[in-house]
Design an enzyme around this catalytic site. Structure first.
Site, PDB file in Angstrom:
ATOM      1  N   HIS A 118      38.642  77.514  54.619  1.00 24.43           N
ATOM      2  CA  HIS A 118      37.083  77.973  55.023  1.00 24.43           C
ATOM      3  C   HIS A 118      36.364  76.870  54.853  1.00 24.43           C
ATOM      4  O   HIS A 118      36.740  75.640  54.196  1.00 24.43           O
ATOM      5  CB  HIS A 118      36.969  79.011  54.170  1.00 24.43           C
TER       6      HIS A 118
ATOM      7  N   GLU B  24      26.360  85.779  48.852  1.00 29.06           N
ATOM      8  CA  GLU B  24      27.001  84.985  49.706  1.00 29.06           C
ATOM      9  C   GLU B  24      27.294  85.903  50.981  1.00 29.06           C
ATOM     10  O   GLU B  24      27.081  87.285  50.879  1.00 29.06           O
ATOM     11  CB  GLU B  24      28.613  84.545  49.314  1.00 29.06           C
TER      12      GLU B  24
ATOM     13  N   HIS C 103      29.010  66.576  58.138  1.00 32.25           N
ATOM     14  CA  HIS C 103      28.778  67.596  59.140  1.00 32.25           C
ATOM     15  C   HIS C 103      29.939  68.485  59.566  1.00 32.25           C
ATOM     16  O   HIS C 103      31.148  68.214  59.128  1.00 32.25           O
ATOM     17  CB  HIS C 103      28.166  67.129  60.226  1.00 32.25           C
TER      18      HIS C 103
ATOM     19  N   GLU D 196      27.224  69.785  64.550  1.00 35.39           N
ATOM     20  CA  GLU D 196      27.330  69.000  65.715  1.00 35.39           C
ATOM     21  C   GLU D 196      28.079  70.201  66.696  1.00 35.39           C
ATOM     22  O   GLU D 196      29.099  70.817  66.324  1.00 35.39           O
ATOM     23  CB  GLU D 196      28.224  67.936  65.576  1.00 35.39           C
TER      24      GLU D 196
END
Length: 134
Positions: free
Chosen positions: A7, A44, A69, A118
């Site tokens: 994750h 969360e 990123h 991105e």
């Protein structure tokens, strides 16, 4: 042996605001919301983005922008669609780095808490091939 990516966890200042961004831009499916509970360090939410488990945790302790990123694959034909979607948000876009022909195009943007994302049109094989040609 490493089996694959488990994750990605990002710290944000507003869970709901980031959840809306993720839902719209990444078509994220929210699969968990802790509410006011803190099973981990902070409140969360968990999402599935293209099958990848992405967690966001709420905290005021956010650092400055970096080039760290997370990149998600998009098709070249959807590049302009995503660019327009991103421009509709009150977030900062980052200029793409110089590119070698054939390695794909990228849209870089910071979320509200300086996490850089991105959206990239290329694949690893294409990038390696373009690097080998120069």
């Amino acid at each position: 042996m490493i089996e694959g990516l488990s994750h990605i966890t990002l710290v944000v200042t507003d869970l709901d605001r980031t959840a809306r961004l993720f839902s719209d831009i990444f078509e994220a499916e929210e699969v968990y919301d802790s509410g006011e509970k803190k099973h981990s360090l902070f409140k969360e939410k968990f999402f599935l983005i293209a099958g990848v488990w992405v967690a966001i945790m709420e905290s005021e302790d956010i650092k400055n922008e970096t080039y760290h990123h997370v990149a998600f694959k998009i098709s070249n034909s959807e590049y302009e669609i995503y660019k327009k979607k991103l421009e509709a948000y009150d977030i900062r876009m980052r200029e793409s780095r110089p590119r070698i022909e054939g390695e794909g195009r990228s849209l870089y943007f910071y979320d509200y808490d300086n996490n850089l994302f991105e959206l990239h049109t290329g694949k690893l094989e294409e990038r390696l091939d373009s690097y080998n040609k120069v």
